[in-house]
Design an enzyme around this catalytic site. Structure first.
Site, PDB file in Angstrom:
ATOM      1  N   TYR A  65       0.831  -1.204   0.000  1.00  0.00           N
ATOM      2  CA  TYR A  65       0.000   0.000   0.000  1.00  0.00           C
ATOM      3  C   TYR A  65       0.871   1.262   0.000  1.00  0.00           C
ATOM      4  CZ  TYR A  65      -4.139   2.785   1.063  1.00  0.00           C
ATOM      5  OH  TYR A  65      -5.172   3.688   1.004  1.00  0.00           O
ATOM      6  N   ASN A 137     -15.183   4.891   0.411  1.00  0.00           N
ATOM      7  CA  ASN A 137     -15.607   4.677  -0.978  1.00  0.00           C
ATOM      8  C   ASN A 137     -16.585   5.730  -1.496  1.00  0.00           C
ATOM      9  OD1 ASN A 137     -13.891   2.526  -1.396  1.00  0.00           O
ATOM     10  ND2 ASN A 137     -15.347   1.027  -0.616  1.00  0.00           N
ATOM     11  N   ASN A 163     -19.255  -2.640 -10.454  1.00  0.00           N
ATOM     12  CA  ASN A 163     -20.017  -3.279  -9.376  1.00  0.00           C
ATOM     13  C   ASN A 163     -19.279  -3.234  -8.040  1.00  0.00           C
ATOM     14  OD1 ASN A 163     -18.063  -5.100 -10.339  1.00  0.00           O
ATOM     15  ND2 ASN A 163     -19.116  -6.808  -9.341  1.00  0.00           N
ATOM     16  N   SER A 164     -18.083  -2.634  -7.993  1.00  0.00           N
ATOM     17  CA  SER A 164     -17.388  -2.463  -6.707  1.00  0.00           C
ATOM     18  C   SER A 164     -18.163  -1.449  -5.873  1.00  0.00           C
ATOM     19  CB  SER A 164     -15.971  -1.942  -6.959  1.00  0.00           C
ATOM     20  OG  SER A 164     -16.043  -0.602  -7.438  1.00  0.00           O
ATOM     21  N   VAL A 166     -17.000   1.416  -4.721  1.00  0.00           N
ATOM     22  CA  VAL A 166     -16.779   2.748  -5.313  1.00  0.00           C
ATOM     23  C   VAL A 166     -17.647   2.892  -6.562  1.00  0.00           C
ATOM     24  CG1 VAL A 166     -15.121   4.286  -6.436  1.00  0.00           C
ATOM     25  CG2 VAL A 166     -14.398   2.950  -4.465  1.00  0.00           C
ATOM     26  N   ARG A 186     -16.751  -7.068 -15.491  1.00  0.00           N
ATOM     27  CA  ARG A 186     -16.046  -8.145 -16.200  1.00  0.00           C
ATOM     28  C   ARG A 186     -16.865  -9.419 -16.333  1.00  0.00           C
ATOM     29  NH1 ARG A 186     -11.381 -10.324 -11.968  1.00  0.00           N
ATOM     30  NH2 ARG A 186     -12.681 -10.349 -10.095  1.00  0.00           N
ATOM     31  N   TYR A 251      -7.397   5.075 -10.053  1.00  0.00           N
ATOM     32  CA  TYR A 251      -7.534   5.198  -8.588  1.00  0.00           C
ATOM     33  C   TYR A 251      -7.425   3.863  -7.870  1.00  0.00           C
ATOM     34  CZ  TYR A 251     -12.346   3.486  -8.851  1.00  0.00           C
ATOM     35  OH  TYR A 251     -13.457   2.699  -9.046  1.00  0.00           O
ATOM     36  N   PHE A 276      -4.879   8.948  -8.574  1.00  0.00           N
ATOM     37  CA  PHE A 276      -5.688   9.617  -7.544  1.00  0.00           C
ATOM     38  C   PHE A 276      -5.646   8.792  -6.272  1.00  0.00           C
ATOM     39  CE2 PHE A 276      -9.590   9.811  -5.093  1.00  0.00           C
ATOM     40  CZ  PHE A 276      -9.725  11.171  -4.893  1.00  0.00           C
ATOM     41  N   TRP A 277      -5.390   9.478  -5.146  1.00  0.00           N
ATOM     42  CA  TRP A 277      -5.481   8.850  -3.823  1.00  0.00           C
ATOM     43  C   TRP A 277      -6.255   9.804  -2.929  1.00  0.00           C
ATOM     44  CZ3 TRP A 277      -0.995   7.779   0.149  1.00  0.00           C
ATOM     45  CH2 TRP A 277      -1.413   6.813   1.067  1.00  0.00           C
TER      46      TRP A 277
HETATM   47  N1  LIG Z   1      -7.433   5.857  -4.656  1.00  0.00           N
HETATM   48  C1  LIG Z   1      -8.249   5.952  -3.633  1.00  0.00           C
HETATM   49  O1  LIG Z   1      -8.234   6.920  -2.872  1.00  0.00           O
HETATM   50  C2  LIG Z   1      -9.229   4.838  -3.391  1.00  0.00           C
HETATM   51  C3  LIG Z   1     -10.229   4.967  -2.429  1.00  0.00           C
HETATM   52  C4  LIG Z   1     -11.146   3.903  -2.275  1.00  0.00           C
HETATM   53  C5  LIG Z   1     -11.012   2.756  -3.057  1.00  0.00           C
HETATM   54  N2  LIG Z   1      -9.982   2.684  -3.936  1.00  0.00           N
HETATM   55  C6  LIG Z   1      -9.793   1.517  -4.795  1.00  0.00           C
HETATM   56  O2  LIG Z   1     -10.976   1.288  -5.502  1.00  0.00           O
HETATM   57  C7  LIG Z   1     -11.025  -0.062  -5.888  1.00  0.00           C
HETATM   58  C8  LIG Z   1     -12.403  -0.613  -5.552  1.00  0.00           C
HETATM   59  O3  LIG Z   1     -12.526  -0.662  -4.140  1.00  0.00           O
HETATM   60  P1  LIG Z   1     -13.892  -1.187  -3.490  1.00  0.00           P
HETATM   61  O4  LIG Z   1     -13.754  -1.203  -2.010  1.00  0.00           O
HETATM   62  O5  LIG Z   1     -14.994  -0.416  -4.095  1.00  0.00           O
HETATM   63  O6  LIG Z   1     -13.908  -2.673  -4.081  1.00  0.00           O
HETATM   64  P2  LIG Z   1     -14.907  -3.865  -3.757  1.00  0.00           P
HETATM   65  O7  LIG Z   1     -16.249  -3.350  -3.395  1.00  0.00           O
HETATM   66  O8  LIG Z   1     -14.226  -4.783  -2.803  1.00  0.00           O
HETATM   67  O9  LIG Z   1     -15.042  -4.572  -5.168  1.00  0.00           O
HETATM   68  C9  LIG Z   1     -13.949  -5.166  -5.799  1.00  0.00           C
HETATM   69  C10 LIG Z   1     -14.154  -5.028  -7.294  1.00  0.00           C
HETATM   70  O10 LIG Z   1     -12.965  -5.324  -7.976  1.00  0.00           O
HETATM   71  C11 LIG Z   1     -13.227  -6.174  -9.064  1.00  0.00           C
HETATM   72  N3  LIG Z   1     -11.972  -6.873  -9.322  1.00  0.00           N
HETATM   73  C12 LIG Z   1     -11.180  -7.485  -8.434  1.00  0.00           C
HETATM   74  N4  LIG Z   1     -10.056  -7.920  -9.028  1.00  0.00           N
HETATM   75  C13 LIG Z   1     -10.157  -7.569 -10.321  1.00  0.00           C
HETATM   76  C14 LIG Z   1      -9.309  -7.756 -11.469  1.00  0.00           C
HETATM   77  N5  LIG Z   1      -8.140  -8.399 -11.390  1.00  0.00           N
HETATM   78  N6  LIG Z   1      -9.726  -7.269 -12.655  1.00  0.00           N
HETATM   79  C15 LIG Z   1     -10.899  -6.623 -12.743  1.00  0.00           C
HETATM   80  N7  LIG Z   1     -11.732  -6.426 -11.715  1.00  0.00           N
HETATM   81  C16 LIG Z   1     -11.358  -6.893 -10.517  1.00  0.00           C
HETATM   82  C17 LIG Z   1     -14.371  -7.036  -8.573  1.00  0.00           C
HETATM   83  O11 LIG Z   1     -15.038  -7.626  -9.650  1.00  0.00           O
HETATM   84  P3  LIG Z   1     -15.911  -8.998  -9.478  1.00  0.00           P
HETATM   85  O12 LIG Z   1     -17.153  -8.624  -8.726  1.00  0.00           O
HETATM   86  O13 LIG Z   1     -16.149  -9.424 -10.861  1.00  0.00           O
HETATM   87  O14 LIG Z   1     -15.049  -9.953  -8.677  1.00  0.00           O
HETATM   88  C18 LIG Z   1     -15.207  -5.940  -7.890  1.00  0.00           C
HETATM   89  O15 LIG Z   1     -15.893  -5.193  -8.856  1.00  0.00           O
HETATM   90  C19 LIG Z   1      -9.878  -0.758  -5.138  1.00  0.00           C
HETATM   91  O16 LIG Z   1      -8.777  -0.880  -5.998  1.00  0.00           O
HETATM   92  C20 LIG Z   1      -9.554   0.223  -4.043  1.00  0.00           C
HETATM   93  O17 LIG Z   1      -8.228   0.103  -3.562  1.00  0.00           O
HETATM   94  C21 LIG Z   1      -9.099   3.687  -4.134  1.00  0.00           C
END
Ligand SMILES: NC(=O)c1ccc[n+]([C@@H]2O[C@H](COP(=O)([O-])OP(=O)(O)OC[C@H]3O[C@@H](n4cnc5c(N)ncnc54)[C@H](OP(=O)(O)O)[C@@H]3O)[C@@H](O)[C@H]2O)c1
Length: 348
Positions: A65, A137, A163-164, A166, A186, A251, A276-277
């Protein structure tokens, strides 16, 4: 100091003792009894109700991280809590009030002590699990949609991993704000069939086919913002689907692969790529005024049910290993959360 609400006899916390991906998770984390330190005048003792498991938590446990704490550490970036006890100078919070710890690290714990300024009061009659997912998120979705480019009417946004959590917040906010959005997932089961909006099932591997499908939806209207949670080849596909001068915001690093973008898109179509973070955005002095508006706006939208995130399962803190394994699985229907010791008393 004002007294605690009914306390947990033996508060526990999760502790990470190693971030080496070569060792099994069972050897890298443990649940142990914690002490109850005295409060300084400006501090508050909070009892955790529910805590979210974020991809960031998993990345950090694997040593990958943006911020790696010294070992051993208590993990967890997001959750909701109840005030147990306040320091002598804290006049505006009472034991029993519900609060969001913002920018507090180490929330996978039954209790913790934090500064008053890190707590945002939230309604005590709202859904605990929804509140536990509010800090990271939804705020990310809000800032990505509102503060990356100035969107004109009829300008489109496209996101992958739609569908995540975010992605779900981005969909709900875009619908609320009237922003036309294309959602890429996907696998076909991830399409939220009860929702309107534009969905594409695409594995991110073939930029031309995504570009073609996007063009069929927009009929040539400009796609000016791409929100990329995946990286790797998926970045290239999203960049290819943007209009010239479009901005790709990376992001998330869900694929674990280096972000790949075609030189053609960068040079001839002037696609702009940026990372972006949320933590950096909040701490940047230029964003100070905008940052103050984020949580009040999100709380209002949560109260109106505009924001609502899906939950897959809630685990006891003692079952954290199982919870982590579950949260790392593909194809979940929502977030995996942990219960703090005060969960039962406050569930709404
Ligand atoms: N930069 C920032 O400030 C910030 C802030 C918040 C979150 N984030 C990032 O945002 C992303 C989503 O977070 P979340 O908590 O919303 O996730 P989440 O609800 O846990 O959902 C995970 C998602 O990732 C998909 N996924 C996992 N591995 C994958 C791969 N190799 N290729 C394509 N899709 C994949 C899953 O698809 P399936 O359902 O098909 O398994 C699902 O849509 C994460 O990377 C997180 O670190 C960044």
């Amino acid at each position: 100091m004002r007294p605690m609400t009914p306390e947990t006899p033996h508060p526990h916390a999760v502790e990470v003792v190693s971030t080496s991906p070569d060792r099994p998770m069972a050897e890298r984390i443990r649940v142990l009894e914690t002490t109850r330190p005295a409060l300084a005048p400006t501090q508050v003792r909070i009892g955790m109700l529910a805590m979210n498991i974020l991809p960031a938590d998993l990345l950090q446990m694997n040593g990958q991280y943006g911020h790696q704490p010294e070992l051993p550490y208590v993990p967890g970036h997001e959750g909701v809590a109840v005030v147990l006890e306040t320091g002598s100078e804290v006049a505006d919070l009472q034991p029993g009030e519900r609060v969001l710890p913002i920018g507090v690290f180490g929330v996978w714990s039954d209790e913790l002590v934090v500064q008053r300024r890190s707590l945002v009061p939230v309604p005590s009659d709202a859904n605990v699990l929804q509140q536990a997912m509010l800090a990271a998120n939804p705020a990310t979705a809000w800032v990505l949609l509102q503060h990356q480019v100035t969107l004109q009417p009829d300008q489109w946004v496209i996101q992958n991993a739609a569908n995540s959590a975010v992605g779900q917040c981005t969909r709900q906010l875009a619908a609320h704000l009237g922003i036309p959005l294309i959602n890429v997932v996907r696998r076909p089961e991830a399409v939220a069939s009860d929702e309107g909006g534009h969905w594409l099932v695409h594995d991110g591997q073939d930029p031309d086919s995504l570009q073609h499908s996007v063009h069929q939806i927009t009929q040539g209207e400009p796609v000016v913002l791409g929100l990329d949670a995946i990286g790797g080849k998926a970045s290239q596909a999203l960049a290819a689907s943007l209009s010239p001068q479009g901005r790709l915001v990376l992001y998330g690093l869900l694929s674990g692969e280096p972000c790949s973008i075609s030189a053609h898109d960068l040079i001839f179509r002037n696609i702009n790529v940026q990372g972006f973070w949320l933590a950096n955005w909040f701490s940047h002095p230029d964003n100070r005024q905008k940052a103050k508006t984020v949580y009040p706006a999100l709380m209002a939208l949560a109260a109106q049910n505009v924001l609502r995130m899906s939950v897959e399962k809630v685990y006891e803190l003692s079952d954290v290993l199982e919870a982590i394994a579950h949260s790392a699985q593909a194809g979940r229907q929502g977030k995996v959360l942990l219960k703090g010791a005060h969960f039962q008393s406050q569930q709404a």
